[in-house]
Design a protein around this motif. Structure first.
Motif, PDB file in Angstrom:
ATOM      1  N   UNK A 130      95.014  25.492  54.308  1.00 61.75           N
ATOM      2  CA  UNK A 130      95.518  25.993  55.539  1.00 61.75           C
ATOM      3  C   UNK A 130      97.038  25.847  55.544  1.00 61.75           C
ATOM      4  N   UNK A 131      97.314  26.958  56.231  1.00 55.46           N
ATOM      5  CA  UNK A 131      99.107  26.980  56.439  1.00 55.46           C
ATOM      6  C   UNK A 131      99.100  27.045  57.910  1.00 55.46           C
ATOM      7  N   UNK A 132     100.236  26.487  58.249  1.00 60.36           N
ATOM      8  CA  UNK A 132     100.667  26.533  59.730  1.00 60.36           C
ATOM      9  C   UNK A 132     102.258  27.176  59.619  1.00 60.36           C
ATOM     10  N   UNK A 133     102.323  28.463  60.083  1.00 56.94           N
ATOM     11  CA  UNK A 133     103.814  29.122  60.007  1.00 56.94           C
ATOM     12  C   UNK A 133     104.145  29.226  58.555  1.00 56.94           C
ATOM     13  N   UNK A 134     103.200  29.346  57.769  1.00 57.49           N
ATOM     14  CA  UNK A 134     103.384  29.481  56.317  1.00 57.49           C
ATOM     15  C   UNK A 134     103.429  28.377  55.366  1.00 57.49           C
ATOM     16  N   UNK A 135     103.572  27.208  55.986  1.00 56.94           N
ATOM     17  CA  UNK A 135     103.695  26.107  55.123  1.00 56.94           C
ATOM     18  C   UNK A 135     102.223  25.484  54.972  1.00 56.94           C
ATOM     19  N   UNK A 136     102.078  25.021  54.069  1.00 55.38           N
ATOM     20  CA  UNK A 136     100.772  24.347  53.600  1.00 55.38           C
ATOM     21  C   UNK A 136     100.551  22.883  54.280  1.00 55.38           C
ATOM     22  N   UNK A 137      99.606  22.897  55.015  1.00 53.26           N
ATOM     23  CA  UNK A 137      98.958  21.708  55.787  1.00 53.26           C
ATOM     24  C   UNK A 137      98.005  21.143  55.164  1.00 53.26           C
ATOM     25  N   UNK A 138      96.858  21.538  54.904  1.00 51.38           N
ATOM     26  CA  UNK A 138      95.817  21.005  53.989  1.00 51.38           C
ATOM     27  C   UNK A 138      95.454  21.847  52.906  1.00 51.38           C
ATOM     28  N   UNK A 139      95.033  21.102  51.635  1.00 54.98           N
ATOM     29  CA  UNK A 139      94.794  22.055  50.195  1.00 54.98           C
ATOM     30  C   UNK A 139      93.796  20.860  49.793  1.00 54.98           C
ATOM     31  N   UNK A 140      92.556  21.261  49.229  1.00 54.39           N
ATOM     32  CA  UNK A 140      91.643  20.586  48.824  1.00 54.39           C
ATOM     33  C   UNK A 140      90.746  21.674  48.049  1.00 54.39           C
ATOM     34  N   UNK A 141      89.580  20.765  47.507  1.00 53.55           N
ATOM     35  CA  UNK A 141      88.530  21.640  46.719  1.00 53.55           C
ATOM     36  C   UNK A 141      87.046  21.289  47.510  1.00 53.55           C
TER      37      UNK A 141
END
Length: 228
Positions: A158-169
C-alpha cells in the motif's frame, strides 16, 4: 405489501475478464493474521485459530471512491488486505472443501477508527464503532481463483500519496485461505456473496483528508481511495 422506504441495493464487485458482477451479502474480517502487525499493535497472535469481526455490506465502497474523512475520530487508519470471495455453499468444511468453495480473490482496504477501537478494547467492548464504519471496506474487482492460481508469496503493498506504507507477502499470513474458510465455516453457513478480508500486514497508520491511497496484490486489480 409495499415497503415503507426504498431499501439500498447490495454492492456488486466487478469480475476481471467478465461482465458478471459479484453481489456482496456479508463481510467477514480476520484479525491479527500477520505476526509483524500483531507485534506493532502490542498483541499476541493466536496460531491455533483465526478470530473474526464483521462489517455491514452497506459499508462497502468500490475502488476509486472519494470519501469524506469519517466523523467521531482523530485517528483513521489504513489496513491493506487480501480478499477471499466465496463461490459455493460450505458449512463445517474440510480444508479441501474450503479451497473448492473459493470463487476468487481481490484487494481491499479495512479502514479503521483506531482511537475508537482502542477505547473499546480498553473497556472490553465490541469493536463496531472502530471497524464497522461507512465506507470502511473498500474493494477492488475480483480475480477468479482459477486465474489467480495458488496463493503463495504474492506481494501485498500500500502507498499513501505515493509513499510505501505497507509491504509484505501473502506467505506471511499466519492462517492461510483454506484454513480461514474451513474454520469460519464451523460457525456460519457460508455461501456465495460472503467475502473475507484476511488481515493486514505491518505498517498500518493514520491518514488525513486529502490523502490518496493505492493498494496492490500481485495478480489482482488495485484498490484506490481518496479522502476529502
Amino acid at each position: 405489501m409495499p415497503d415503507l422506504f426504498a431499501a439500498p441495493d447490495l454492492p456488486r464487485l466487478a469480475v476481471r475478464g467478465s461482465a458478471d458482477r459479484y453481489p456482496v451479502v456479508r463481510v467477514f474480517c480476520v484479525g491479527r493474521n500477520y505476526a509483524a502487525h500483531a507485534a506493532e499493535m502490542g498483541n499476541e497472535v493466536d496460531r491455533d485459530a483465526p478470530f473474526y469481526f464483521t462489517k455491514s455490506p452497506f459499508h462497502v465502497a468500490l475502488t476509486g471512491a472519494t470519501l469524506p474523512y469519517p466523523p467521531g475520530t482523530q485517528d483513521y487508519h489504513h489496513e491493506m488486505e487480501f480478499v477471499i470471495a466465496i463461490g459455493a455453499p460450505i458449512f463445517q468444511g474440510t480444508r479441501d472443501a474450503a479451497g473448492a468453495a473459493i470463487f476468487g480473490y481481490g484487494a481491499g482496504l479495512d479502514m479503521t477508527r483506531r482511537d475508537l477501537q482502542g477505547a473499546a478494547k480498553d473497556k472490553r467492548r465490541p469493536w463496531d464503532l472502530g471497524k464497522d464504519v461507512e465506507g470502511s471496506a473498500v474493494l477492488a474487482p475480483l480475480t477468479r481463483a482459477v486465474d489467480f492460481g495458488p496463493v503463495a508469496d504474492q506481494r501485498i503493498h500500500l502507498t499513501v500519496n505515493g509513499e510505501i506504507r505497507q509491504d509484505a507477502a501473502l506467505s506471511e499470513m499466519i492462517h492461510d485461505c483454506a484454513g480461514i474458510v474451513s474454520d469460519l465455516s464451523k460457525f456460519y453457513h457460508l455461501a456465495p456473496g460472503d467475502i473475507i478480508l484476511t488481515g493486514t500486514p505491518a505498517g498500518v497508520g493514520p491518514v488525513v483528508a486529502g490523502d490518496v491511497l493505492h493498494g496492490e496484490v500481485t495478480g489482482c486489480d488495485p484498490v484506490d481511495l481518496t479522502l476529502t
